[in-house]
Design a protein around this motif. Structure first.
Motif, mmCIF file in Angstrom:
data_model
loop_
_atom_site.group_PDB
_atom_site.id
_atom_site.type_symbol
_atom_site.label_atom_id
_atom_site.label_comp_id
_atom_site.label_asym_id
_atom_site.label_seq_id
_atom_site.Cartn_x
_atom_site.Cartn_y
_atom_site.Cartn_z
ATOM 1 N N UNK A 1 0.835 -1.145 0.090
ATOM 2 C CA UNK A 1 0.168 -0.128 0.049
ATOM 3 C C UNK A 1 0.776 1.275 -0.029
ATOM 4 N N UNK A 2 1.839 1.359 0.881
ATOM 5 C CA UNK A 2 2.755 2.397 0.914
ATOM 6 C C UNK A 2 3.399 2.564 -0.538
ATOM 7 N N UNK A 3 3.691 1.655 -1.205
ATOM 8 C CA UNK A 3 4.517 1.766 -2.392
ATOM 9 C C UNK A 3 3.435 2.354 -3.612
ATOM 10 N N UNK A 4 2.147 1.796 -3.327
ATOM 11 C CA UNK A 4 1.043 2.483 -4.254
ATOM 12 C C UNK A 4 0.626 3.949 -4.131
ATOM 13 N N UNK A 5 0.956 4.261 -2.916
ATOM 14 C CA UNK A 5 0.392 5.659 -2.613
ATOM 15 C C UNK A 5 1.672 6.825 -2.483
ATOM 16 N N UNK A 6 2.983 6.250 -2.551
ATOM 17 C CA UNK A 6 4.047 7.197 -2.526
ATOM 18 C C UNK A 6 5.203 6.887 -3.553
ATOM 19 N N UNK A 7 5.683 7.844 -3.991
ATOM 20 C CA UNK A 7 7.037 7.745 -4.776
ATOM 21 C C UNK A 7 8.034 7.382 -3.652
ATOM 22 N N UNK A 8 8.409 6.396 -3.776
ATOM 23 C CA UNK A 8 9.496 5.909 -2.575
ATOM 24 C C UNK A 8 10.745 5.874 -3.191
ATOM 25 N N UNK A 9 11.811 6.376 -2.172
ATOM 26 C CA UNK A 9 13.141 6.342 -2.461
ATOM 27 C C UNK A 9 13.815 4.989 -2.192
ATOM 28 N N UNK A 10 13.428 4.847 -0.949
ATOM 29 C CA UNK A 10 14.378 3.476 -0.457
ATOM 30 C C UNK A 10 13.305 2.860 0.574
ATOM 31 N N UNK A 11 13.971 1.657 0.732
ATOM 32 C CA UNK A 11 13.285 0.700 2.072
ATOM 33 C C UNK A 11 14.689 0.371 2.971
ATOM 34 N N UNK A 12 14.758 0.846 4.143
ATOM 35 C CA UNK A 12 15.887 0.406 4.888
ATOM 36 C C UNK A 12 15.467 -0.493 5.930
ATOM 37 N N UNK A 13 16.194 -1.662 6.194
ATOM 38 C CA UNK A 13 15.571 -2.707 6.995
ATOM 39 C C UNK A 13 16.909 -3.638 7.681
ATOM 40 N N UNK A 14 16.924 -3.732 8.815
ATOM 41 C CA UNK A 14 17.916 -4.759 9.313
ATOM 42 C C UNK A 14 17.455 -6.114 9.305
ATOM 43 N N UNK A 15 18.009 -6.978 8.480
ATOM 44 C CA UNK A 15 17.838 -8.243 8.273
ATOM 45 C C UNK A 15 17.577 -9.155 9.341
ATOM 46 N N UNK A 16 18.345 -8.688 10.579
ATOM 47 C CA UNK A 16 17.701 -9.113 11.966
ATOM 48 C C UNK A 16 17.925 -7.810 12.816
ATOM 49 N N UNK A 17 16.619 -7.541 13.610
ATOM 50 C CA UNK A 17 16.760 -6.246 14.359
ATOM 51 C C UNK A 17 17.696 -6.574 15.494
ATOM 52 N N UNK A 18 18.464 -5.691 15.771
ATOM 53 C CA UNK A 18 19.153 -5.913 17.174
ATOM 54 C C UNK A 18 18.610 -5.118 18.353
ATOM 55 N N UNK A 19 18.733 -3.775 18.346
ATOM 56 C CA UNK A 19 18.329 -3.214 19.407
ATOM 57 C C UNK A 19 17.010 -3.416 20.049
ATOM 58 N N UNK A 20 16.197 -3.558 18.945
ATOM 59 C CA UNK A 20 14.796 -3.936 19.347
ATOM 60 C C UNK A 20 14.536 -5.209 20.289
ATOM 61 N N UNK A 21 15.402 -6.231 20.029
ATOM 62 C CA UNK A 21 15.332 -7.544 20.780
ATOM 63 C C UNK A 21 15.408 -8.643 19.704
ATOM 64 N N UNK A 22 16.026 -8.515 18.715
ATOM 65 C CA UNK A 22 16.372 -9.698 17.841
ATOM 66 C C UNK A 22 15.065 -10.240 17.027
ATOM 67 N N UNK A 23 14.498 -9.401 16.370
ATOM 68 C CA UNK A 23 13.461 -9.732 15.546
ATOM 69 C C UNK A 23 13.733 -9.839 14.125
ATOM 70 N N UNK A 24 13.336 -11.028 13.524
ATOM 71 C CA UNK A 24 13.533 -11.231 11.969
ATOM 72 C C UNK A 24 12.384 -10.937 11.134
ATOM 73 N N UNK A 25 12.854 -10.338 10.054
ATOM 74 C CA UNK A 25 11.688 -10.072 8.743
ATOM 75 C C UNK A 25 11.586 -11.522 8.205
#
Length: 377
Positions: free
Chosen positions: A164-188
């Protein structure tokens, strides 16, 4: 009257003066097991002889010159990094920290497509400089000057909202941690990372993988996104890259051309920093540290699942979040003061974050496991 240090860190009451392998020592010569590596920075162990020798040799030669001359050691680092990571067709830009790496990644993206809307994720941490802190999900560390009105924060793994975000906006970039660290080790999920890649490709947006904490072998692959078999446009790195020497970098897909003056840095890629980074890669390769990370990481993850009052164990390799049924502050304090073991905390208050050095032994892992059992019995 002595100058004060600006008091922004809640400090553990231990004065460290020495490190060796996976251990650190305080001013009373008490030995501590380091299961945190100063936020995943100590990748190949404290005071590794090859690391010390590499840096010392470089000190006797040339410790610094600016990026206005050829510095051959930068190319040597690029060659070795390309070989070990599998990204030898990418281009390397060297900086000094993870925040700077993310800052420059976002710049490359915005220069490419002339856009500014960025998608980031709830719980994300990407650094404290202007561009990096804007895509970090923590209002407490953003003063008004670090405006984040160009950032869309989405729940991790929420595919519908992402589309939905891509449909509604001109997106420059997506930035993601392949494993979130500080948050508590969460994985996409793998499918979520693949969707990011697909949406970025079809919309001329850049897929930026922030590998600052999870990269450099810690996940059991050189980069954590390689577990999902995706290929980002830009990969950012720092922390374990220099084993304590400040160095960061970005790997840029060959389709993005460099222009003189587009990016720049005074200290980035200094001969001393490159020597440290080369030493790290040589040790990872020669001592088979990625294989060790997989073996000890798998063992730790399995054993942690069997600990009392554990709700969930997350992570890969030696990047592990152990979520208990209670807030871990007291457990962490007891580990440090009674059992002499350093561990990390996270945004998630019940999660103990484990980021030991990649040369950790099974005996050291057992020391940690037995200490936790002892405290919780």
């Amino acid at each position: 009257n002595l100058m004060k240090l600006f008091d922004v860190y809640p400090l553990i009451n231990v004065n460290l003066v020495k490190g060796e392998g996976c251990y650190v020592y305080d001013d009373k010569d008490t030995k501590y097991l380091d299961f945190y590596g100063g936020h995943a920075v100590i990748s190949v162990g404290h005071a590794h002889p090859h690391y010390i020798k590499r840096l010392e040799q470089q000190l006797h030669q040339l410790s610094f010159y600016s990026n206005s001359v050829h510095l051959e050691i930068q190319q040597q680092l690029a060659d070795k990094l390309g070989q070990l990571s599998g990204y030898n067709d990418y281009q390397l830009f060297l900086v000094n920290s993870g925040a700077e790496a993310n800052e420059n990644a976002l710049k490359v993206a915005s220069f490419h497509n002339n856009r500014k809307k960025v998608i980031a994720f709830k719980g994300a941490f990407h650094g404290r400089t202007a561009g990096a802190v804007a895509v970090t999900d923590n209002p407490k560390i953003k003063p008004p000057i670090n405006d984040d009105s160009h950032v869309i924060f989405i729940d991790l793994n929420d595919e519908a909202t992402l589309k939905n975000a891509f449909e509604k906006n001109e997106i420059c970039a997506v930035i993601i941690e392949p494993i979130q660290g500080v948050n508590g080790i969460y994985e996409p999920t793998t499918s979520f990372l693949k969707l990011i890649q697909q949406l970025c490709t079809s919309n001329d947006a850049l897929f930026i993988a922030d590998e600052v904490q999870c990269g450099y072998g810690r996940s059991g692959k050189f980069f954590a996104h390689q577990l999902a078999e995706v290929q980002p446009d830009i990969i950012t790195m720092a922390k374990g890259m220099g084993n304590g020497f400040p160095i960061g970098g970005i790997l840029i897909h060959p389709k993005y051309a460099a222009k003189y003056g587009m990016l720049g840095t005074t200290f980035g890629g200094s001969p001393l920093a490159c020597a440290a980074a080369l030493a790290v890669l040589e040790i990872i390769e020669n001592e088979l540290l990625i294989e060790n990370t997989i073996a000890i990481g798998n063992y730790l993850i399995e054993q942690c699942k069997a600990l009392p009052q554990v709700k969930e164990v997350r992570g890969k390799g030696l990047m592990i979040g152990v979520e208990f049924e209670f807030a871990i502050k007291e457990l962490r304090d007891k580990l440090i003061h009674e059992h002499k073991i350093f561990t990390g905390n996270a945004n998630q208050p019940n999660t103990l974050r484990l980021l030991p050095t990649m040369n950790i032994t099974k005996d050291a892992a057992d020391l940690f496991l037995n200490a936790v059992k002892n405290i919780l019995k």
